[in-house]
Scaffold this motif. Structure first.
Motif, PDB file in Angstrom:
ATOM      1  N   TRP B  25      26.612  70.010  -3.261  1.00  0.00           N
ATOM      2  CA  TRP B  25      27.521  68.942  -2.847  1.00  0.00           C
ATOM      3  C   TRP B  25      27.235  67.711  -3.691  1.00  0.00           C
ATOM      4  CZ3 TRP B  25      26.480  69.933   2.998  1.00  0.00           C
ATOM      5  CH2 TRP B  25      27.206  71.059   3.385  1.00  0.00           C
ATOM      6  N   ALA B  57      30.699  62.600   1.169  1.00  0.00           N
ATOM      7  CA  ALA B  57      30.996  61.175   1.317  1.00  0.00           C
ATOM      8  C   ALA B  57      29.770  60.290   1.190  1.00  0.00           C
ATOM      9  CB  ALA B  57      31.677  60.930   2.646  1.00  0.00           C
ATOM     10  N   THR B  58      28.602  60.761   1.579  1.00  0.00           N
ATOM     11  CA  THR B  58      27.452  59.867   1.627  1.00  0.00           C
ATOM     12  C   THR B  58      26.260  60.490   0.909  1.00  0.00           C
ATOM     13  OG1 THR B  58      26.512  60.770   3.631  1.00  0.00           O
ATOM     14  CG2 THR B  58      28.183  59.113   3.900  1.00  0.00           C
ATOM     15  N   ARG B  60      23.288  60.875   1.983  1.00  0.00           N
ATOM     16  CA  ARG B  60      22.474  61.722   2.850  1.00  0.00           C
ATOM     17  C   ARG B  60      22.938  63.180   2.824  1.00  0.00           C
ATOM     18  NH1 ARG B  60      18.529  58.711   4.274  1.00  0.00           N
ATOM     19  NH2 ARG B  60      18.922  56.805   5.408  1.00  0.00           N
ATOM     20  N   GLN B  61      24.237  63.376   2.661  1.00  0.00           N
ATOM     21  CA  GLN B  61      24.759  64.737   2.722  1.00  0.00           C
ATOM     22  C   GLN B  61      24.692  65.435   1.376  1.00  0.00           C
ATOM     23  OE1 GLN B  61      28.715  63.853   3.933  1.00  0.00           O
ATOM     24  NE2 GLN B  61      28.117  63.256   5.990  1.00  0.00           N
ATOM     25  N   ALA B  62      24.445  64.681   0.308  1.00  0.00           N
ATOM     26  CA  ALA B  62      24.691  65.231  -1.016  1.00  0.00           C
ATOM     27  C   ALA B  62      23.444  65.875  -1.605  1.00  0.00           C
ATOM     28  CB  ALA B  62      25.185  64.136  -1.931  1.00  0.00           C
ATOM     29  N   GLN B  87      18.439  63.660   0.420  1.00  0.00           N
ATOM     30  CA  GLN B  87      17.418  64.546   0.976  1.00  0.00           C
ATOM     31  C   GLN B  87      17.008  65.579  -0.073  1.00  0.00           C
ATOM     32  OE1 GLN B  87      16.327  63.909   4.070  1.00  0.00           O
ATOM     33  NE2 GLN B  87      17.768  62.222   4.125  1.00  0.00           N
TER      34      GLN B  87
ATOM     35  N   ALA C  52      22.095  73.608   3.991  1.00  0.00           N
ATOM     36  CA  ALA C  52      21.810  72.361   4.709  1.00  0.00           C
ATOM     37  C   ALA C  52      20.573  72.514   5.575  1.00  0.00           C
ATOM     38  CB  ALA C  52      23.014  71.965   5.555  1.00  0.00           C
ATOM     39  N   SER C  57      14.947  66.517   6.025  1.00  0.00           N
ATOM     40  CA  SER C  57      15.791  65.527   6.693  1.00  0.00           C
ATOM     41  C   SER C  57      14.895  64.470   7.306  1.00  0.00           C
ATOM     42  CB  SER C  57      16.668  66.184   7.755  1.00  0.00           C
ATOM     43  OG  SER C  57      15.876  66.788   8.721  1.00  0.00           O
ATOM     44  N   HIS C  60      16.343  58.910  12.465  1.00  0.00           N
ATOM     45  CA  HIS C  60      16.627  57.497  12.678  1.00  0.00           C
ATOM     46  C   HIS C  60      16.265  57.113  14.104  1.00  0.00           C
ATOM     47  CE1 HIS C  60      18.774  57.013   8.902  1.00  0.00           C
ATOM     48  NE2 HIS C  60      19.277  58.192   9.129  1.00  0.00           N
ATOM     49  N   PRO C 202      36.892  61.000   5.037  1.00  0.00           N
ATOM     50  CA  PRO C 202      35.746  60.814   4.149  1.00  0.00           C
ATOM     51  C   PRO C 202      35.886  59.635   3.207  1.00  0.00           C
ATOM     52  CG  PRO C 202      36.540  63.069   4.076  1.00  0.00           C
ATOM     53  CD  PRO C 202      37.561  62.281   4.806  1.00  0.00           C
ATOM     54  N   ALA C 206      33.695  57.157   5.227  1.00  0.00           N
ATOM     55  CA  ALA C 206      32.541  57.956   4.783  1.00  0.00           C
ATOM     56  C   ALA C 206      32.167  59.015   5.807  1.00  0.00           C
ATOM     57  CB  ALA C 206      31.352  57.061   4.450  1.00  0.00           C
ATOM     58  N   SER C 207      33.134  59.819   6.217  1.00  0.00           N
ATOM     59  CA  SER C 207      32.986  60.959   7.131  1.00  0.00           C
ATOM     60  C   SER C 207      32.511  60.559   8.520  1.00  0.00           C
ATOM     61  CB  SER C 207      32.114  62.070   6.552  1.00  0.00           C
ATOM     62  OG  SER C 207      30.774  61.666   6.501  1.00  0.00           O
ATOM     63  N   MET C 210      29.450  61.703  10.918  1.00  0.00           N
ATOM     64  CA  MET C 210      28.503  62.498  10.133  1.00  0.00           C
ATOM     65  C   MET C 210      27.786  61.667   9.074  1.00  0.00           C
ATOM     66  SD  MET C 210      29.547  65.733  10.990  1.00  0.00           S
ATOM     67  CE  MET C 210      29.723  66.875   9.668  1.00  0.00           C
ATOM     68  N   VAL C 211      28.040  60.371   9.038  1.00  0.00           N
ATOM     69  CA  VAL C 211      27.657  59.610   7.841  1.00  0.00           C
ATOM     70  C   VAL C 211      26.161  59.627   7.582  1.00  0.00           C
ATOM     71  CG1 VAL C 211      27.674  57.432   9.103  1.00  0.00           C
ATOM     72  CG2 VAL C 211      27.955  57.395   6.692  1.00  0.00           C
ATOM     73  N   GLU C 212      25.335  59.594   8.631  1.00  0.00           N
ATOM     74  CA  GLU C 212      23.893  59.515   8.398  1.00  0.00           C
ATOM     75  C   GLU C 212      23.202  60.866   8.469  1.00  0.00           C
ATOM     76  OE1 GLU C 212      21.586  57.320   7.557  1.00  0.00           O
ATOM     77  OE2 GLU C 212      23.045  55.781   7.121  1.00  0.00           O
ATOM     78  N   TYR C 213      23.952  61.932   8.696  1.00  0.00           N
ATOM     79  CA  TYR C 213      23.297  63.231   8.817  1.00  0.00           C
ATOM     80  C   TYR C 213      23.025  63.807   7.446  1.00  0.00           C
ATOM     81  CZ  TYR C 213      24.526  63.048  13.671  1.00  0.00           C
ATOM     82  OH  TYR C 213      24.637  62.661  14.953  1.00  0.00           O
ATOM     83  N   GLY C 214      21.819  64.303   7.273  1.00  0.00           N
ATOM     84  CA  GLY C 214      21.509  64.985   6.029  1.00  0.00           C
ATOM     85  C   GLY C 214      20.579  66.128   6.344  1.00  0.00           C
ATOM     86  N   LEU C 218      22.396  67.929   9.453  1.00  0.00           N
ATOM     87  CA  LEU C 218      23.754  68.258   9.024  1.00  0.00           C
ATOM     88  C   LEU C 218      24.037  69.742   9.242  1.00  0.00           C
ATOM     89  CD1 LEU C 218      26.240  67.014   7.711  1.00  0.00           C
ATOM     90  CD2 LEU C 218      25.356  67.686   5.522  1.00  0.00           C
ATOM     91  N   PHE C 222      27.006  71.373  11.410  1.00  0.00           N
ATOM     92  CA  PHE C 222      27.981  72.359  10.930  1.00  0.00           C
ATOM     93  C   PHE C 222      28.069  73.529  11.898  1.00  0.00           C
ATOM     94  CE2 PHE C 222      28.412  70.127   7.076  1.00  0.00           C
ATOM     95  CZ  PHE C 222      29.481  70.673   6.412  1.00  0.00           C
TER      96      PHE C 222
END
Lengths: 173, 183, 306
Positions: B25, B57-58, B60-62, B87, C52, C57, C60, C202, C206-207, C210-214, C218, C222
């Protein structure tokens, strides 16, 4: 169109103390005026329809030891631009703000201060940085600033073909 | 320093790298003029979703950050912020000659000249700008690098954090962003 | 309630995840073909989820972590109560009320977790998601109450069973066409498909939630999204499109319904959230009320055709 511009030019010539005027295109003309007359000129031009201040910028005339301040005004009804030019001293570059005529000048004056070092009395925010975040040299758009020297000092150059820890993909060289 | 070619990953890391390689991503942060090469790469002519790639989009997800061309010092601060928010594992692909040696901006007072001093670049794409064919080819290269476990710039960044920080501070003086609109 | 119930529940959970993720993968290909692209591999969605889950991760705060677990737990609990082609893990507990309440746990967990991240985009996204829920829920609930009134039962599997045996004419969507239209439109809102996807937008926010999930968070989101899609499509399928007499029929109908929603949504623009609310309170709400009045006072479409 040419007629209305000629009318305006004549009108401006009558009212203001214009040192020199120049037709740039059939929608654009420039006037040079004295340093002290700029506020009067801008107020007058605003009252006859030049309601938008498009930009304030500056030219470094290093041979004459002068800065030329340039105010470009736009008349939306006639589609005309007028360029008001004035010279200020280069050694102690200081001028009076025009925010009381055009409030939007606040940011243009900040930019001119940042890139040329011209201070604007009456606009305190013009001393704040706008585009350059941390700057430690003379203002960068002055003619005596050498970007190559600055770049060599700050940003390391690649001195060989060696690439640090990565490879070149895509088109095979 | 040369690329590490020995493969000392365990089985889990190999499986993880298989997933990472097939689902990349991108962070949608366009730093330079090369960003205009990405819409044709994404849409019907070249279709990067075939490789499992897509925009996110961000940070964190990429997984991968694309540095698409010249980087001004101001943008570099934001890029470092964004890169550190991503990450692990994370990768950087740099586009064009501007990131390699400054390109046409070699003497600019505002753009950096050598990106890999500041953040660990995994792959450079040569060209000014690289066409979508070159971009697709580079993505295929990146996928094979991840599968072989060679794209470990993120690990190198962790291990040599002081070295990278020193370079960043030498050029930027301060990485922290002071912004009158956000303070 | 024996151990076997729990084993069945687990089987339903696993099957729902695998089935819905596969369908999502196929629909990504369908989307690509609509856009004249080749599209990803059919198992791309699995690769994305496992990738993912493999990443690192950060947290927060414990609300952020706990919200994800709570949402996933609530949604997994809901999936267990969904009847699939007459097959139920816990018989006689597939009540509409139970499902909608358990679903709310998942939604609230998600909202809590997203708000716990402290990101302003997440807060905007959550407020839009809950507003969107309020918009589609009122017309949909009026239609579902109409069904409950008409059939004297709130059991999803019984309502599904009553529609079978007459072919397509037995479906509630055909017997009560206005209600069917409302349910189909509400399905777009439930799934967050295109006219009503302002809460994940998005490029705009910025989605959203979900914006802060990584990384692993994430991945959980999903999985949660796949299971939630399964619940929502199954609910509409069971209540309005006759469920399925066998697992195979159910799966085929499910795939067709979901793909249809996806195809329609791909050619749609996006409503702003206030426009979405106005739309739901204008067209589907009126349809739902008319349908309710028709069923209550005229009795059309309940036991026989007119």
């Amino acid at each position: 169109m040419m007629n209305s511009m000629n009318n305006i030019m004549k009108q401006v010539d009558d009212v203001l103390n214009v040192l020199n005027k120049e037709v740039i295109s059939n929608r654009q003309f420039a006037i040079d005026i004295n340093k002290g007359d700029v506020h009067q000129a801008l107020t007058y031009l605003k009252s006859i329809g030049f309601t938008q201040l498009s930009i304030i910028t500056c030219v470094d005339l290093i041979a004459d030891n002068k800065f030329q301040l340039i105010y470009i005004l736009n008349n939306w009804e006639l589609g005309l631009f007028v360029i008001v030019r004035t010279d200020i001293d280069r050694d102690n570059p200081s001028y009076v703000t025009v925010v009381n005529i055009f409030p939007g000048a606040k940011y243009y004056e900040r930019e001119v201060h940042e890139f040329f070092g011209v201070t604007f009395e009456g606009n305190d925010s013009s001393f704040k940085p706008l585009l350059l975040e941390i700057w430690d040299d003379i203002p960068p758009l002055r003619k005596d600033f050498d970007p190559q020297v600055y770049s060599d000092r700050k940003f390391e150059k690649r001195d060989s073909d060696k690439i640090y820890r990565s490879k070149i993909g895509g088109v095979k060289l | 320093m040369v690329l590490e070619n020995q493969d000392n990953r365990n089985l889990w890391e190999k499986i993880g790298d298989y997933f990472s390689a097939n689902s990349i991503w991108m962070k949608w942060y366009c730093t330079g003029c090369g960003a205009i090469e990405l819409p044709p790469t994404m849409t019907s002519r070249f279709d990067m979703e075939r490789l499992g790639m897509g925009p996110m989009a961000t940070p964190r997800q990429a997984d991968v950050m694309l540095i698409t061309g010249y980087l001004s010092t101001k943008t570099l601060r934001r890029v470092i912020y964004s890169y550190e928010q991503m990450q692990d594992p994370k990768y950087i692909v740099a586009f064009g000659s501007c990131t390699i040696n400054g390109g046409v901006y070699y003497d600019s007072y505002a753009t950096i000249n050598q990106l890999d001093k500041y953040i660990p670049v995994d792959l450079y794409i040569a060209g000014c700008m690289p066409r979508p064919e070159a971009v697709m080819n580079a993505f295929a290269d990146l996928i094979s690098m991840i599968k072989k476990g060679q794209a470990n710039g993120w690990r190198h960044y962790q291990e040599n954090y002081e070295w990278y920080k020193k370079n960043q501070l030498d050029s930027l003086e301060e990485v922290i962003i002071h912004d009158e609109f956000h303070e | 309630m024996t151990v076997m119930n729990f084993v069945y529940g687990f089987i339903i959970l696993l099957a729902a995840f695998i089935f819905q993720t596969t369908i999502t993968g196929f629909n990504r290909k369908v989307t690509a073909r609509i856009q004249k692209r080749y599209g990803p591999r059919w198992y791309q969605q699995f690769l994305d989820i496992f990738k993912a889950l493999r990443k690192s991760s950060i947290t927060h705060g414990w609300i952020f972590d706990f919200g994800v677990i709570m949402a996933l737990g609530g949604i997994m609990a809901t999936v267990i109560f969904i009847p699939v082609a007459g097959f139920e893990a816990f018989p006689n507990m597939d009540n509409v009320y139970i499902i909608s309440y358990l679903l709310a746990i998942g939604m609230l967990g998600m909202a809590m977790s997203a708000a716990g991240s402290g990101n302003p985009w997440a807060s905007i996204g959550v407020s839009r998601a809950l507003t969107n829920m309020l918009a589609y829920d009122i017309p949909l609930m009026i239609v579902i109450f109409t069904l409950i009134f008409a059939f004297d039962t709130a059991s999803v599997s019984e309502i599904a069973a009553m529609q079978q045996g007459m072919g397509i004419l037995g479906w509630n969507a055909i017997r009560m066409p206005l209600g069917g239209i409302v349910a189909f439109i509400a399905l777009f809102g439930m799934l967050g498909k295109k006219p009503f996807d302002s809460f994940i937008a998005p490029a705009e926010i910025a989605s959203g939630p979900m914006v802060e999930y990584g990384g692993k968070h994430l991945g959980f989101m999903f999985i949660l999204h796949e299971l939630m899609t399964f619940i929502e499509v199954s609910l509409i399928l069971n209540l309005f499109f006759g469920g399925g007499s066998s697992i195979l029929v159910y799966a085929i109908k499910y795939a067709i319904l979901y793909t249809l929603v996806n195809i329609i949504s791909q050619v749609m623009p996006r409503y702003k959230i206030d426009q979405a609310v106005k739309f739901f309170y204008r067209v589907p709400l009126v349809f739902a009320i008319i349908q309710g009045l028709v069923v209550i006072f005229l009795g059309w479409g309940v036991s026989v055709w007119f």
